[in-house]
Motif scaffolding. Sequence first.
Motif, PDB file in Angstrom:
ATOM      1  N   VAL A   1      -6.935   0.482   3.865  1.00 45.25           N
ATOM      2  CA  VAL A   1      -7.189   1.681   3.059  1.00 45.25           C
ATOM      3  C   VAL A   1      -6.380   2.866   3.569  1.00 45.25           C
ATOM      4  O   VAL A   1      -5.752   3.595   2.796  1.00 45.25           O
ATOM      5  CB  VAL A   1      -8.697   2.022   3.068  1.00 45.25           C
ATOM      6  CG1 VAL A   1      -8.945   3.374   2.411  1.00 45.25           C
ATOM      7  CG2 VAL A   1      -9.480   0.934   2.355  1.00 45.25           C
ATOM      8  N   HIS A   2      -6.369   3.072   4.881  1.00 49.13           N
ATOM      9  CA  HIS A   2      -5.769   4.280   5.433  1.00 49.13           C
ATOM     10  C   HIS A   2      -4.266   4.156   5.693  1.00 49.13           C
ATOM     11  O   HIS A   2      -3.569   5.179   5.743  1.00 49.13           O
ATOM     12  CB  HIS A   2      -6.486   4.676   6.725  1.00 49.13           C
ATOM     13  CG  HIS A   2      -7.887   5.124   6.494  1.00 49.13           C
ATOM     14  ND1 HIS A   2      -8.973   4.289   6.663  1.00 49.13           N
ATOM     15  CD2 HIS A   2      -8.397   6.303   6.081  1.00 49.13           C
ATOM     16  CE1 HIS A   2     -10.084   4.949   6.378  1.00 49.13           C
ATOM     17  NE2 HIS A   2      -9.755   6.167   6.017  1.00 49.13           N
ATOM     18  N   SER A   3      -3.754   2.948   5.905  1.00 49.76           N
ATOM     19  CA  SER A   3      -2.310   2.779   6.124  1.00 49.76           C
ATOM     20  C   SER A   3      -1.874   1.422   5.586  1.00 49.76           C
ATOM     21  O   SER A   3      -1.544   0.519   6.351  1.00 49.76           O
ATOM     22  CB  SER A   3      -1.979   2.899   7.610  1.00 49.76           C
ATOM     23  OG  SER A   3      -2.764   2.003   8.379  1.00 49.76           O
TER      24      SER A   3
ATOM     25  N   GLU B   1     -16.050   5.922  11.275  1.00 49.39           N
ATOM     26  CA  GLU B   1     -15.110   6.851  11.902  1.00 49.39           C
ATOM     27  C   GLU B   1     -15.765   7.612  13.054  1.00 49.39           C
ATOM     28  O   GLU B   1     -15.145   7.840  14.098  1.00 49.39           O
ATOM     29  CB  GLU B   1     -14.576   7.839  10.869  1.00 49.39           C
ATOM     30  CG  GLU B   1     -13.542   8.803  11.435  1.00 49.39           C
ATOM     31  CD  GLU B   1     -13.105   9.860  10.437  1.00 49.39           C
ATOM     32  OE1 GLU B   1     -12.352  10.763  10.832  1.00 49.39           O
ATOM     33  OE2 GLU B   1     -13.529   9.775   9.261  1.00 49.39           O
TER      34      GLU B   1
ATOM     35  N   TYR C   1      -6.112  -1.995  -1.576  1.00 47.96           N
ATOM     36  CA  TYR C   1      -7.373  -1.257  -1.688  1.00 47.96           C
ATOM     37  C   TYR C   1      -8.497  -2.140  -2.229  1.00 47.96           C
ATOM     38  O   TYR C   1      -9.611  -2.149  -1.692  1.00 47.96           O
ATOM     39  CB  TYR C   1      -7.194  -0.038  -2.599  1.00 47.96           C
ATOM     40  CG  TYR C   1      -6.287   1.032  -2.046  1.00 47.96           C
ATOM     41  CD1 TYR C   1      -6.025   1.118  -0.679  1.00 47.96           C
ATOM     42  CD2 TYR C   1      -5.668   1.952  -2.877  1.00 47.96           C
ATOM     43  CE1 TYR C   1      -5.192   2.109  -0.173  1.00 47.96           C
ATOM     44  CE2 TYR C   1      -4.832   2.943  -2.391  1.00 47.96           C
ATOM     45  CZ  TYR C   1      -4.599   3.008  -1.030  1.00 47.96           C
ATOM     46  OH  TYR C   1      -3.778   3.982  -0.528  1.00 47.96           O
TER      47      TYR C   1
ATOM     48  N   ASN D   1     -10.449  -1.356   7.002  1.00 50.38           N
ATOM     49  CA  ASN D   1     -10.281   0.090   7.198  1.00 50.38           C
ATOM     50  C   ASN D   1      -8.810   0.488   7.174  1.00 50.38           C
ATOM     51  O   ASN D   1      -8.423   1.465   6.518  1.00 50.38           O
ATOM     52  CB  ASN D   1     -10.915   0.490   8.534  1.00 50.38           C
ATOM     53  CG  ASN D   1     -10.793   1.970   8.809  1.00 50.38           C
ATOM     54  OD1 ASN D   1     -11.203   2.803   8.021  1.00 50.38           O
ATOM     55  ND2 ASN D   1     -10.214   2.305   9.950  1.00 50.38           N
ATOM     56  N   PHE D   2      -7.963  -0.278   7.857  1.00 49.98           N
ATOM     57  CA  PHE D   2      -6.554   0.094   7.932  1.00 49.98           C
ATOM     58  C   PHE D   2      -5.798  -0.247   6.661  1.00 49.98           C
ATOM     59  O   PHE D   2      -4.762   0.372   6.372  1.00 49.98           O
ATOM     60  CB  PHE D   2      -5.906  -0.561   9.155  1.00 49.98           C
ATOM     61  CG  PHE D   2      -6.298   0.107  10.444  1.00 49.98           C
ATOM     62  CD1 PHE D   2      -5.689   1.286  10.840  1.00 49.98           C
ATOM     63  CD2 PHE D   2      -7.309  -0.420  11.238  1.00 49.98           C
ATOM     64  CE1 PHE D   2      -6.062   1.917  12.016  1.00 49.98           C
ATOM     65  CE2 PHE D   2      -7.682   0.207  12.412  1.00 49.98           C
ATOM     66  CZ  PHE D   2      -7.053   1.380  12.805  1.00 49.98           C
TER      67      PHE D   2
ATOM     68  N   ALA E   1      -0.867  11.483   0.372  1.00 51.17           N
ATOM     69  CA  ALA E   1      -1.977  10.849   1.092  1.00 51.17           C
ATOM     70  C   ALA E   1      -3.323  11.254   0.496  1.00 51.17           C
ATOM     71  O   ALA E   1      -4.233  10.428   0.361  1.00 51.17           O
ATOM     72  CB  ALA E   1      -1.921  11.222   2.568  1.00 51.17           C
TER      73      ALA E   1
ATOM     74  N   THR F   1      -6.213   8.839  -1.163  1.00 53.99           N
ATOM     75  CA  THR F   1      -7.624   8.904  -0.776  1.00 53.99           C
ATOM     76  C   THR F   1      -8.515   9.059  -2.002  1.00 53.99           C
ATOM     77  O   THR F   1      -9.537   8.380  -2.139  1.00 53.99           O
ATOM     78  CB  THR F   1      -7.852  10.068   0.193  1.00 53.99           C
ATOM     79  OG1 THR F   1      -7.054   9.867   1.366  1.00 53.99           O
ATOM     80  CG2 THR F   1      -9.323  10.168   0.592  1.00 53.99           C
TER      81      THR F   1
ATOM     82  N   GLU G   1     -11.290   6.270  -3.125  1.00 51.68           N
ATOM     83  CA  GLU G   1     -12.702   6.646  -3.026  1.00 51.68           C
ATOM     84  C   GLU G   1     -13.359   6.845  -4.380  1.00 51.68           C
ATOM     85  O   GLU G   1     -14.496   6.410  -4.598  1.00 51.68           O
ATOM     86  CB  GLU G   1     -12.841   7.929  -2.188  1.00 51.68           C
ATOM     87  CG  GLU G   1     -12.478   7.780  -0.723  1.00 51.68           C
ATOM     88  CD  GLU G   1     -13.521   6.979   0.056  1.00 51.68           C
ATOM     89  OE1 GLU G   1     -14.559   6.605  -0.535  1.00 51.68           O
ATOM     90  OE2 GLU G   1     -13.304   6.736   1.246  1.00 51.68           O
TER      91      GLU G   1
END
Length: 797
Positions: A694-696, A269, A638, A691-692, A586, A590, A594
């Motif tokens: 996980v985040h979206s 990041e 995930y 990465n995406f 959200a 996370t 994690e």
Amino acid sequence: MARAFSKMMSSSEGRYLTAIETEHSLRASLELPHRMLVSQLIQHSEFEIVDYATHAFCDLAPGFEAPNGSLRRKKGHQDGRIILRYAAQAIREGSTEILFEKVLSWLVGHLDGGNVTGEHMEVFFHFIQQGARRELPAHAHPFIDNVFEEIIGCVRRASYSATILKAHRRIAEFAVDRVMSILPDVKAKYGASSIPKCKRDVELLVKEVARLMKSESPHAMKKQFSSWLIDQLMNQVEYSSDVWYWMFLAIREGVVECCGPEASLAVNELFETMADQVDAIKASIQLTSMSGEISDMVAERLIQRGESLGLLRVDEFQTNVSMVNRQLISEIAILHACGSPDSQVSEVAAIWEQTVLAQMPSNNTSLLASNLKLLLEVVNEKAGEHLGKAFRVWVQQLVEVARRTESVSRLTEVIDRAAVESANWAIDNLSPFTADRRAAYRDIRLVLAKILTLIPSGPSGVNGVEFRQYIIRYLLPNLPFNASVLQQVYERVVRVIESHAQPEDAKLVVGYLNDAMGCFDRHARLHRIGTGGDRMLNSAVERGYHAAPRHESLQRNGMAAGRRDGKFLLEKVIEAATVGGPIAEAQLHTYFFEEQVRLSRLPGRVVVEFLRGMLEHLREFPEVAELVFGLTQAAPAYTAAIKINKNSKAWADTISQNAVDKAPAYREQLGASGLEACARDNAVMLRGLSNFLVHSPGDVSDFKQWWRKRIGKNIRLKPESFESSGPCAKTNFNEVIAVFRENLDEDEADAVSNYMNQIFEGRTSAAPASAAVSKRPFLGIPISTLPPITTFSDIGL
């Protein structure tokens, strides 16, 4: 004395406290008895907590049992006691700074000294946290969770610090070679010594990143790194924006090459942000270099305007204002290098409170507004229109913060009266409050103090989640009665504040309270889920176990670990449902990724079946069931993301080789050295996809935009065959899907394939990358005349 309170007292030496500092001080003093009680409870249960954590860790982690099991348990007890005692001190002081200074830096620095990894340390800290929650009453849990969540987050980021530091020369060499291959004209432009000089610069940069990985938060690391770039590196070299853009991305790839894909997650990041912010960093350097001249000119013009000097001489006033403005410009420049103002409102509020209000000669509105107005004028004159527009956006945020801070100053005059009247009404009309009259006032005053400290950084629409979490974590667990009683109290508080405060000020406070009213009813309904939690979790764990009974993660006390983690997850889901809103959801996702998916290493089908087992028992609670269903939908993405990131290089080589073998046209277009470039692009794409996911996991728009910036626009050969309908792109895409089908579980492969299909089908009709860039309009222009300025509205934004 609490560390945060002590630091605030030291920084206010020789001046009065601001309204916000007064509220922070009051909160610290009211919370101190409760924090001291939690610290004493930890002390009384120290052995039980540490013994539970040590045995749970040694039972779970391979390699930590016999023949040296007793020695390792003894060492676990020693380290656990140290961590727990410093955690208790952090709770007393209301700050985790002592943990970062005294313990975590030392522990993380010794990770490579044995067979203990950062992941082992994370798991051990999780067990200490669970042990503390097991032994201590519910009202202590928020303090425990707050401290250990920060500890675990720090360890996760810093665990690869030593690894990256050891490999800094190899990373620098890889990055420079990569940049020179992408931009072959760099050597000709900057001279024959450009390569060794560039390597030295990158070595310094990587070493600084390794040091900053021990920062207390990702944003703190980003701020410190931006400050270092502005002050010590990028201001001393004249590389173009393209060179810096590729340098940051090449360093990230160098970390992957030299330290592994897991290590790159800790800095991904940071380097992605710095690559996107290269132009902003260069603008920040330009602004910082002129800060002294700008500040002096602003101070001179303030005197020319006839601003009141108070008790200061002209030269004292000019020096004071110039120093404050210089610091203000430097701090804005750092934030500008980190990202957009809208995502850093709390940082802007901190600058206004700690730099402007605390250090200006006067807090008179006329002086502060005139100062901001003149700053805009002078920056436009000296730095040009482009940089002036960027600076104007930050001043707009400062003006909004200043207006809300003025509201807080007015509210502090009536908030004590409102708290006393509300507490007296509760004592007279509600029997649960008669037993402890002081607690009634304390709880109401703490809630109002929390609201006042949140208002400068935004209204309830911005900070509502943080306030609702505060209510749920720190207030509701302490209630010996039904939450509906408390709802009546705060409805009374709303009426009292509306009667005492100015309408625009009362609207801010009432907005927070009304936003939180729904939490009381949801807490009363959802709190009883925990009574049947054990039966639900046993059923869910059994269902998950039968999905893959021979998986290695289930062989070592996996059932007990599942019940332990499931109980923690259930508490988090109930909290997120009580808080409500997309931000809380959200944050739940996370945490789920994690702290549970990543550390358990279970396959997607096990996680999904476990969640479905929970879902069967939660159908009468729709808010909770909806959140668990969302986790069920996202879980395969995930678990797939972890595998894709770990195997990105090997899978990229396979994809590229198979694509070339099956499409002769592809081989011709790539040329002799094209296969290596194709494999490299596929590896970058796979890590970006990970990465995406996980985040979206349900939205491909961000990944599309990222692909265009990082890969799509940089493909040098763009013949017809590279279009989405061409055979080359289709062949590469089909090989990507084939690799996923071969190496992922069925649920995981389906989730990722559906995600990729959305991207592939919409690639040609998507808008260009530039269209996705947010362009905020700039209203008005600075004027050089001298009209009277009495309020922040007169600045003319």
